[in-house]
Write an enzyme that holds these catalytic residues in place. Sequence first.
Site, PDB file in Angstrom:
ATOM      1  N   TYR A   1     -15.092  16.575 -16.309  1.00  0.00           N
ATOM      2  CA  TYR A   1     -15.525  15.179 -16.341  1.00  0.00           C
ATOM      3  C   TYR A   1     -16.585  14.985 -15.237  1.00  0.00           C
ATOM      4  CZ  TYR A   1     -15.401  10.166 -15.550  1.00  0.00           C
ATOM      5  OH  TYR A   1     -15.769   8.866 -15.361  1.00  0.00           O
TER       6      TYR A   1
ATOM      7  N   ARG B   1       0.828  -1.213   0.000  1.00  0.00           N
ATOM      8  CA  ARG B   1       0.000   0.000   0.000  1.00  0.00           C
ATOM      9  C   ARG B   1       0.864   1.266   0.000  1.00  0.00           C
ATOM     10  NH1 ARG B   1      -2.221   2.202   4.346  1.00  0.00           N
ATOM     11  NH2 ARG B   1      -2.226   0.282   5.547  1.00  0.00           N
TER      12      ARG B   1
ATOM     13  N   LYS C   1      -7.135   5.131 -19.675  1.00  0.00           N
ATOM     14  CA  LYS C   1      -7.371   5.625 -21.043  1.00  0.00           C
ATOM     15  C   LYS C   1      -6.111   5.454 -21.901  1.00  0.00           C
ATOM     16  CE  LYS C   1     -11.472   6.947 -19.549  1.00  0.00           C
ATOM     17  NZ  LYS C   1     -11.514   6.605 -18.150  1.00  0.00           N
TER      18      LYS C   1
ATOM     19  N   ASP D   1      -6.052  17.827 -15.163  1.00  0.00           N
ATOM     20  CA  ASP D   1      -6.347  16.479 -15.653  1.00  0.00           C
ATOM     21  C   ASP D   1      -5.910  16.430 -17.121  1.00  0.00           C
ATOM     22  OD1 ASP D   1      -7.518  14.189 -16.769  1.00  0.00           O
ATOM     23  OD2 ASP D   1      -9.217  14.244 -15.393  1.00  0.00           O
TER      24      ASP D   1
HETATM   25  C1  LIG Z   1     -10.942  13.133 -18.120  1.00  0.00           C
HETATM   26  C2  LIG Z   1     -11.154  12.005 -17.158  1.00  0.00           C
HETATM   27  N1  LIG Z   1     -10.610  12.096 -15.919  1.00  0.00           N
HETATM   28  C3  LIG Z   1     -10.781  11.129 -15.010  1.00  0.00           C
HETATM   29  C4  LIG Z   1     -11.517   9.993 -15.306  1.00  0.00           C
HETATM   30  C5  LIG Z   1     -11.706   8.950 -14.235  1.00  0.00           C
HETATM   31  O1  LIG Z   1     -10.886   7.871 -14.478  1.00  0.00           O
HETATM   32  P1  LIG Z   1     -11.198   6.378 -13.945  1.00  0.00           P
HETATM   33  O2  LIG Z   1     -12.429   5.924 -14.658  1.00  0.00           O
HETATM   34  O3  LIG Z   1      -9.946   5.644 -14.302  1.00  0.00           O
HETATM   35  O4  LIG Z   1     -11.417   6.477 -12.473  1.00  0.00           O
HETATM   36  C6  LIG Z   1     -12.079   9.851 -16.570  1.00  0.00           C
HETATM   37  C7  LIG Z   1     -12.855   8.638 -16.904  1.00  0.00           C
HETATM   38  O5  LIG Z   1     -13.546   8.583 -17.902  1.00  0.00           O
HETATM   39  C8  LIG Z   1     -11.902  10.892 -17.534  1.00  0.00           C
HETATM   40  O6  LIG Z   1     -12.441  10.825 -18.754  1.00  0.00           O
END
Ligand SMILES: Cc1ncc(COP(=O)(O)O)c(C=O)c1O
Length: 392
Positions: free
Chosen positions: A110, A57, A207, A182
């Site tokens: 998001y 962890r 992604k 992000d």
């Molecule tokens: C721009 C963006 N940030 C964060 C996330 C969250 O990621 P996760 O689904 O791996 O938790 C997503 C998921 O679609 C996303 O498109």
Amino acid sequence: MSSLHPETRVVHLPRPVPEGSTPISMPIYQTSGFVFDDPAVFADGMGRPDGAYVYGRLSNPTVRALEEAVAGLEGGVAAVATGSGMGAINAVLLGLLKSGDHVIAQSALYGATAQALADLARRFGVEVTHVPQDDPAAVRAAVRPTTRLLYLETIANPMTQVADLPGMCAAAREAGILTVVDNTFASPILCRPIEHGADVVVHSVTKYLSGHTDVLGGVAVFADHDLHRGVWSYAVELGATADPFAAWLTLRGIQTLPLRMERHCANARVLATRLAGHPAVAAVHWPGLPSHPSYDLAAKLLPDFGGVFSFDLAGGRAAGEAFMRNVRLALLAPSLGGVETLILHPATTSHRTVDAAGLAAAGIGEGTVRVAVGIEHPEDLWADFAQALDAV
Ligand SMILES: Cc1ncc(COP(=O)(O)O)c(C=O)c1O
């Protein structure tokens, strides 16, 4: 060992460590803990992110290899890998914020991030002001004595607005607040926000970084060692840490990231351009098209425009549904950044928790379809889209 009983021997199996050579591919250290000869080294490793490996962890060699790889690609000093993108985002928000703090966040976010900020506001009294992603003056106007951070997305989901990272980060820096970006949609191949003044970069490695739709993961990269240490210790408390197998799959994916991004962007260009000229399509939202509101900014900031775009069908919701029923190669599925082309209807899936006013503000219509373009041959993709459009 030869005097031991089989019951003991099978528990204490040999643990040979390679000597004189190292594996070409990073091994998966599928262990929850580590063995020590020296109790002092054991004790020292407990309290810091860069000491001896102690417990999974806290850290793990395969996970650290991923952290170092992404930190290197993003130009950061260190990273924390997590079990999902939301794990990284929440570890950063919770690790940096306390009750009564104020956050400035871009309006187009998001969905789950918007929800996380709304939850922080409701449950912990963290106040949030939303601003456009390309308006540094709005950041300056929104700053309060309690403002702690500015939260941005390099390319927003699903309408692909591009953040003015240099301008927004500079406004945050003048105000003495941190900027978190992000960078999932751009990946470090298209943008490295730390070069534009960001302090923390987060990714859903689910992604593009992993790239094969077989991993859930996240990572937060830091421009500064103190920020890294603070968020790392909070991520350890949360138990948000990444699993070694997921980290290994992601490392394997990262090795083809530049090649994949090139093809994602090239395929998006073919589809977006042809869709823009199709009579059944009312609008295409891809920052590589001069008609997109972010085009000028994107052309300055990014070497290419990403593999995700949205388009509005002239026939509204019915046409959107008919298109999604009729595609054969593109898959109707969540997520993005994998090798296969995926499509979805944001109003009823990724943004279903956003109310009508929020959808309208984000420019998401009933007939909006989001496309996460894969790496297939572009002519096969276009043939599929064209036959699906014939049926709407
Ligand atoms: C721009 C963006 N940030 C964060 C996330 C969250 O990621 P996760 O689904 O791996 O938790 C997503 C998921 O679609 C996303 O498109």
